[in-house]
Design a protein around this motif. Structure first.
Motif, PDB file in Angstrom:
ATOM      1  N   GLN A  73       1.513  26.190  -1.904  1.00  7.34           N
ATOM      2  CA  GLN A  73       2.081  25.352  -0.855  1.00  7.34           C
ATOM      3  C   GLN A  73       1.324  25.448   0.468  1.00  7.34           C
ATOM      4  O   GLN A  73       1.901  25.308   1.546  1.00  7.34           O
ATOM      5  N   TRP A  74       0.016  25.660   0.407  1.00  7.79           N
ATOM      6  CA  TRP A  74      -0.765  25.768   1.633  1.00  7.79           C
ATOM      7  C   TRP A  74      -0.639  24.515   2.489  1.00  7.79           C
ATOM      8  O   TRP A  74      -0.698  24.591   3.717  1.00  7.79           O
ATOM      9  N   HIS A  75      -0.467  23.358   1.837  1.00  7.60           N
ATOM     10  CA  HIS A  75      -0.399  22.096   2.574  1.00  7.60           C
ATOM     11  C   HIS A  75       0.926  21.895   3.288  1.00  7.60           C
ATOM     12  O   HIS A  75       1.077  20.928   4.048  1.00  7.60           O
ATOM     13  N   ARG A  76       1.888  22.797   3.067  1.00  9.06           N
ATOM     14  CA  ARG A  76       3.201  22.658   3.709  1.00  9.06           C
ATOM     15  C   ARG A  76       3.462  23.739   4.754  1.00  9.06           C
ATOM     16  O   ARG A  76       4.450  23.662   5.486  1.00  9.06           O
ATOM     17  N   GLU A  77       2.583  24.727   4.820  1.00  5.48           N
ATOM     18  CA  GLU A  77       2.865  25.906   5.644  1.00  5.48           C
ATOM     19  C   GLU A  77       2.974  25.597   7.132  1.00  5.48           C
ATOM     20  O   GLU A  77       3.780  26.193   7.838  1.00  5.48           O
ATOM     21  N   ALA A  78       2.146  24.677   7.617  1.00  8.48           N
ATOM     22  CA  ALA A  78       2.124  24.403   9.067  1.00  8.48           C
ATOM     23  C   ALA A  78       2.744  23.050   9.397  1.00  8.48           C
ATOM     24  O   ALA A  78       2.446  22.458  10.448  1.00  8.48           O
ATOM     25  N   GLY A  79       3.641  22.574   8.543  1.00  8.04           N
ATOM     26  CA  GLY A  79       4.250  21.275   8.778  1.00  8.04           C
ATOM     27  C   GLY A  79       5.212  21.284   9.952  1.00  8.04           C
ATOM     28  O   GLY A  79       5.876  22.295  10.231  1.00  8.04           O
ATOM     29  N   ALA A  80       5.302  20.160  10.644  1.00 11.31           N
ATOM     30  CA  ALA A  80       6.210  20.025  11.785  1.00 11.31           C
ATOM     31  C   ALA A  80       6.592  18.556  11.929  1.00 11.31           C
ATOM     32  O   ALA A  80       5.782  17.668  11.629  1.00 11.31           O
TER      33      ALA A  80
ATOM     34  N   ASN B 219       0.866  -1.179   0.000  1.00 13.69           N
ATOM     35  CA  ASN B 219       0.000   0.000   0.000  1.00 13.69           C
ATOM     36  C   ASN B 219       0.901   1.226   0.000  1.00 13.69           C
ATOM     37  O   ASN B 219       1.757   1.361   0.882  1.00 13.69           O
ATOM     38  N   VAL B 220       0.722   2.100  -0.980  1.00 12.67           N
ATOM     39  CA  VAL B 220       1.589   3.271  -1.135  1.00 12.67           C
ATOM     40  C   VAL B 220       0.743   4.531  -1.044  1.00 12.67           C
ATOM     41  O   VAL B 220      -0.340   4.603  -1.635  1.00 12.67           O
ATOM     42  N   MET B 221       1.238   5.515  -0.325  1.00 14.18           N
ATOM     43  CA  MET B 221       0.484   6.761  -0.142  1.00 14.18           C
ATOM     44  C   MET B 221       1.439   7.890   0.201  1.00 14.18           C
ATOM     45  O   MET B 221       2.612   7.658   0.514  1.00 14.18           O
ATOM     46  N   THR B 222       0.957   9.108   0.119  1.00 16.79           N
ATOM     47  CA  THR B 222       1.663  10.251   0.684  1.00 16.79           C
ATOM     48  C   THR B 222       1.007  10.582   2.016  1.00 16.79           C
ATOM     49  O   THR B 222      -0.168  10.274   2.244  1.00 16.79           O
ATOM     50  N   VAL B 223       1.765  11.213   2.907  1.00 21.85           N
ATOM     51  CA  VAL B 223       1.269  11.509   4.253  1.00 21.85           C
ATOM     52  C   VAL B 223       1.466  12.993   4.532  1.00 21.85           C
ATOM     53  O   VAL B 223       2.567  13.534   4.337  1.00 21.85           O
ATOM     54  N   ASN B 224       0.406  13.656   4.974  1.00 19.57           N
ATOM     55  CA  ASN B 224       0.475  15.087   5.282  1.00 19.57           C
ATOM     56  C   ASN B 224       1.430  15.355   6.441  1.00 19.57           C
ATOM     57  O   ASN B 224       1.633  14.495   7.310  1.00 19.57           O
ATOM     58  N   ILE B 225       1.972  16.559   6.474  1.00 22.22           N
ATOM     59  CA  ILE B 225       2.975  16.894   7.494  1.00 22.22           C
ATOM     60  C   ILE B 225       2.440  17.873   8.539  1.00 22.22           C
ATOM     61  O   ILE B 225       3.207  18.368   9.362  1.00 22.22           O
ATOM     62  N   ASP B 226       1.139  18.139   8.496  1.00 30.58           N
ATOM     63  CA  ASP B 226       0.555  19.045   9.498  1.00 30.58           C
ATOM     64  C   ASP B 226      -0.522  18.299  10.278  1.00 30.58           C
ATOM     65  O   ASP B 226      -0.599  17.063  10.237  1.00 30.58           O
ATOM     66  N   GLU B 227      -1.365  19.008  10.974  1.00 32.28           N
ATOM     67  CA  GLU B 227      -2.362  18.382  11.842  1.00 32.28           C
ATOM     68  C   GLU B 227      -3.542  17.771  11.084  1.00 32.28           C
ATOM     69  O   GLU B 227      -4.366  17.078  11.682  1.00 32.28           O
TER      70      GLU B 227
ATOM     71  N   LEU C  65      -4.798  15.125   8.981  1.00 32.55           N
ATOM     72  CA  LEU C  65      -4.392  13.792   8.545  1.00 32.55           C
ATOM     73  C   LEU C  65      -4.877  13.461   7.136  1.00 32.55           C
ATOM     74  O   LEU C  65      -4.124  12.930   6.321  1.00 32.55           O
ATOM     75  N   ASP C  66      -6.124  13.758   6.832  1.00 33.15           N
ATOM     76  CA  ASP C  66      -6.734  13.307   5.586  1.00 33.15           C
ATOM     77  C   ASP C  66      -7.111  14.433   4.628  1.00 33.15           C
ATOM     78  O   ASP C  66      -7.855  14.201   3.674  1.00 33.15           O
ATOM     79  N   TRP C  67      -6.626  15.631   4.855  1.00 32.63           N
ATOM     80  CA  TRP C  67      -6.982  16.724   3.958  1.00 32.63           C
ATOM     81  C   TRP C  67      -6.373  16.521   2.581  1.00 32.63           C
ATOM     82  O   TRP C  67      -5.243  16.065   2.442  1.00 32.63           O
ATOM     83  N   GLN C  68      -7.169  16.911   1.570  1.00 35.07           N
ATOM     84  CA  GLN C  68      -6.701  16.958   0.197  1.00 35.07           C
ATOM     85  C   GLN C  68      -6.371  18.409  -0.166  1.00 35.07           C
ATOM     86  O   GLN C  68      -6.637  19.338   0.596  1.00 35.07           O
ATOM     87  N   PHE C  69      -5.827  18.574  -1.365  1.00 32.50           N
ATOM     88  CA  PHE C  69      -5.441  19.912  -1.808  1.00 32.50           C
ATOM     89  C   PHE C  69      -6.621  20.877  -1.763  1.00 32.50           C
ATOM     90  O   PHE C  69      -6.480  22.035  -1.351  1.00 32.50           O
ATOM     91  N   HIS C  70      -7.806  20.417  -2.166  1.00 36.74           N
ATOM     92  CA  HIS C  70      -8.958  21.323  -2.177  1.00 36.74           C
ATOM     93  C   HIS C  70      -9.401  21.703  -0.765  1.00 36.74           C
ATOM     94  O   HIS C  70      -9.995  22.764  -0.564  1.00 36.74           O
ATOM     95  N   ASP C  71      -9.103  20.864   0.235  1.00 37.54           N
ATOM     96  CA  ASP C  71      -9.409  21.234   1.622  1.00 37.54           C
ATOM     97  C   ASP C  71      -8.503  22.372   2.080  1.00 37.54           C
ATOM     98  O   ASP C  71      -8.955  23.312   2.752  1.00 37.54           O
ATOM     99  N   TYR C  72      -7.223  22.283   1.725  1.00 37.84           N
ATOM    100  CA  TYR C  72      -6.292  23.367   2.069  1.00 37.84           C
ATOM    101  C   TYR C  72      -6.682  24.656   1.346  1.00 37.84           C
ATOM    102  O   TYR C  72      -6.576  25.754   1.904  1.00 37.84           O
ATOM    103  N   TRP C  73      -7.119  24.510   0.095  1.00 40.95           N
ATOM    104  CA  TRP C  73      -7.546  25.690  -0.672  1.00 40.95           C
ATOM    105  C   TRP C  73      -8.757  26.356  -0.023  1.00 40.95           C
ATOM    106  O   TRP C  73      -8.803  27.589   0.102  1.00 40.95           O
ATOM    107  N   LYS C  74      -9.723  25.559   0.403  1.00 43.03           N
ATOM    108  CA  LYS C  74     -10.906  26.124   1.063  1.00 43.03           C
ATOM    109  C   LYS C  74     -10.517  26.885   2.324  1.00 43.03           C
ATOM    110  O   LYS C  74     -11.033  27.973   2.596  1.00 43.03           O
TER     111      LYS C  74
END
Length: 710
Positions: free
Chosen positions: A630-637, A593-601, A603-612
């Protein structure tokens, strides 16, 4: 035995679908050619519909697909009366026709063998989404948005009809052994479609066959038929839509109207560009509407519904999820924002050019110098020939002769990705130039018509020996060498499978030639089937053992091969970070099973969720966002990323360097690795490095699976 059962199941699934499509294709057809084109459209339409329905309800998999195919076959068997269609006569006594037919048959047979015994070549769109998406859907058992956080996320929202077909192939074969075959039927459909248009326009068989073959054998189309992309299929739906729109104009048949609508839907559902290119067959259809207002409205509604059902549903999906059917594109008209999106069309310039010299390079690479000159000559001769015969008064013929130029105009001026990399988008224009050649041979007649007929094989053969256009000769050389156990390089392990496949092709050809002698034909068909099953079983076993041998020269290929060896016999959950080409991580038998994993809080947001959320925060200005926000990377930790990895039960993190474009947007180290590599290195209690080279890193996530280091 497992491989044998897999192959028998795979062939049975496709036989059921093809049998149903052939029965539908023949019903109401006005000859073999129309029946064959209709069968091709029905075959793909049935599989797209079946996989979409089962995928969206969460039932994607081999046995649901096989069961669905059996149900469809049974319904068609009882609902549609059998119709016999007379096998066509081919004017083989016309020497240029026989030469072009021989080359075409040799090409189809050679590509078939090559596609069966070779894995999808590493890199490019197949490893980003054409195969990654369907593999992910199969592992999840459902169709879902697949994020591409390290590249251009627009692909997540593309129309994905051919990815549905790829899912069908992956499920049936238990991996990607048959993935390269996806576009071979559509290559044949390209030729049939052009011949069908030519015949419907009054061109005699010799001209129709030569024109169709000359376009179908262009180097770009031949090369694309050997890989798991979508552009040959895209071109096929373009010409079948034109074909059925054209013949509907005179027949007013509900069958032709339906097949036009289905073809249009397949066109729109294959690429985002389909909504643009659909203008050309759509305009032909609209120009032929007649009758009262209610009849015109009825015809438009029926075609629209079919177009949505067989392709436009991807845009409906986006509309429901994002409020914009064309997301992430921001759509405005006359200054009024109709569908809010992440960025303007002007942001999509990474693969755009205004340099007309690039157009010449595209022609040289995807058509080849000599064939390009021949096709252009055909267009000029056709124009003069119909002008002198006063056939331009037939508006539909004039429209067809203009379609190559209209398509090229859309490619150059409307399509945002028009550089050399995306020259494959000219395939529809190439096919319609083949139609022009057919008209030239037919209408010029005399010495000019004969010269045009003889120039076709000369142009095809001469082009095949130009560097970077010699795909077919090299393919045939390598297949032939491997079949007798000499040369062939990476094909040598598949030499038995190749020899058996060639035997199957020869037996099938004998059955066709001897079709009037029933015993010989039956015996030949049986032999062909036995040889085919044996060959594909051998190819599947070879594929599982040697797939990654083909990838070692790709930048991440050595790391993929190392991961394959480390994880033999195990099914793991792998997070991909950095490089976009995650398909290489699924394993030869698609066990991971292969996937990408978000780096912020989230867990399951897609690009359109970050855009909203960015819109709510006032950060989402489409005029300034660029193509890769790069909204999906701004709050990464690091801690949030680790939590997400653990929540997703990730066993392995596979990191690779970012591509040059992504490096300009994303935080990375000096080597080009994303920030996740530095985070993993800083947490030795949570990550154990298993492998490292200049472009890849493999980490076990603790509690780490029992995998030995490299």
């Amino acid at each position: 035995m497992e491989s044998l059962v897999t192959i028998i199941t795979f062939l049975a699934m496709n036989a059921l679908a093809f049998s149903a499509a052939w029965r539908l294709g023949k019903a109401g057809a006005r000859g073999w050619l129309e029946a064959a084109i209709g069968t091709g459209v029905f075959f793909f339409a049935l599989i797209v519909t079946l996989t979409a329905v089962l995928g969206f309800v969460g039932a994607a998999g081999k046995w649901p697909f096989a069961t669905g195919a059996a149900v469809v076959w049974a319904v068609v068997l009882f609902a549609v009366k059998p119709v016999s269609v007379k096998f066509p006569s081919i004017p083989i006594k016309v020497l240029p026709v026989s030469i072009m037919c021989a080359i075409s048959i040799l090409a189809i047979a050679g590509i078939f063998v090559w596609d069966v015994v070779t894995p999808p070549p590493a890199g490019g769109d197949p490893f980003i989404y054409n195969l990654t998406f369907p593999a992910t859907w199969l592992k999840a058992g459902r169709i879902e948005y697949v994020a591409l956080p390290y590249g251009a996320q627009a692909a997540t929202y593309y129309p994905l009809n051919m990815e549905l077909f790829n899912m069908w192939l992956l499920a049936g074969a238990g991996g990607d052994m048959a993935a390269n075959l996806a576009q071979l039927p559509t290559l044949l459909l390209c030729g049939l479609g052009v011949a069908g248009i030519a015949r419907a326009a009054g061109v005699a068989k010799p001209g129709a066959l030569i024109g169709a073959a000359s376009a179908m054998l262009s180097p770009g189309l031949v090369q694309q038929a050997t890989v798991a992309r979508v552009d040959v299929a895209f071109a096929a739906w373009f010409v079948t839509a034109i074909y059925f729109a054209y013949i509907w104009g005179s027949s007013r048949s509900n069958r032709h109207l339906a097949l036009f609508g289905v073809s249009l839907g397949l066109l729109i559902g294959t690429k985002s560009l389909g909504a643009v290119y659909a203008i050309i067959p759509g305009a032909l259809f609209i120009s032929q509407l007649k009758g009262g207002a209610s009849r015109i409205f009825s015809d438009l509604v029926r075609v629209s519904i079919l177009a949505v059902v067989f392709g436009g549903f991807w845009h409906l999906r986006n509309w429901l999820a994002t409020g914009n059917p064309f997301f992430p594109l921001n759509v405005s008209l006359f200054g009024i924002n109709i569908f809010p999106g992440a960025y303007e069309g002007s942001a999509m310039r990474a693969f755009h050019t205004s340099d007309t010299a690039e157009l010449a390079k595209i022609g040289g690479l995807f058509i080849g110098f000599w064939l390009q000159q021949y096709l252009l000559l055909g267009a000029v001769v056709a124009g003069f020939a119909v002008l002198l015969k006063n056939r331009l008064s037939r508006k539909k013929l004039a429209y067809l002769l203009l379609t190559p130029w209209a398509t090229l105009a859309l490619f150059w001026f409307v399509n945002p990705h028009n550089n050399l990399t995306n020259g494959r988008f000219i395939f529809p224009a190439v096919l319609m130039l083949g139609f022009c050649v057919a008209v030239a041979i037919n209408d010029a007649k005399g010495i000019v018509g004969k010269a045009m007929a003889w120039l076709a094989p000369a142009a095809v053969v001469a082009t095949s020996f130009i560097k970077d256009c010699d795909h077919l000769p090299r393919l045939l050389r390598d297949v032939g060498s491997a079949a007798v156990g000499i040369g062939g390089g990476l094909l040598i392990p598949a030499s038995v499978a190749i020899a058996l496949l060639l035997g199957a092709v020869a037996a099938a050809a004998l059955a066709l030639i001897m079709r009037r002698k029933r015993f010989i034909a039956f015996a030949s068909c049986f032999a062909a089937l036995v040889l085919l099953v044996s060959a594909m079983t051998a190819a599947l076993d070879c594929h599982k053992e040697h797939k990654y041998d083909w990838h070692v020269f790709f930048p991440e290929g050595r790391a993929w091969a190392q991961l394959e060896q480390m994880t033999k016999g195990r099914s793991l959950r792998i997070a991909s970070a950095g490089g976009e080409r995650a398909y290489g991580l699924f394993g030869a038998d698609m066990r991971h099973n292969v996937m990408t994993v978000n780096i912020d809080e989230h867990l399951d947001w897609q690009f359109h969720d970050y855009w909203k959320q960015a819109r709510i925060d006032g950060k989402a200005d489409p005029k300034t966002a660029g193509e890769r926000p790069q909204w999906h990377r701004e709050a990464g930790a690091p801690s949030l990323w680790l939590n997400n990895l653990q929540e997703k039960k990730i066993d392995i993190v596979f990191a690779s360097v970012l591509d040059p474009i992504s490096r300009s947007f994303m935080e990375h180290d000096d080597a080009g690795f994303p920030v996740e590599v530095a985070w993993a290195d800083s947490m030795p209690d949570d990550f154990r490095m298993l492998f490292a080279n200049s472009v890849s890193r493999i980490y076990a996530v603790r509690p780490a699976p029992d995998i030995a280091d490299n």
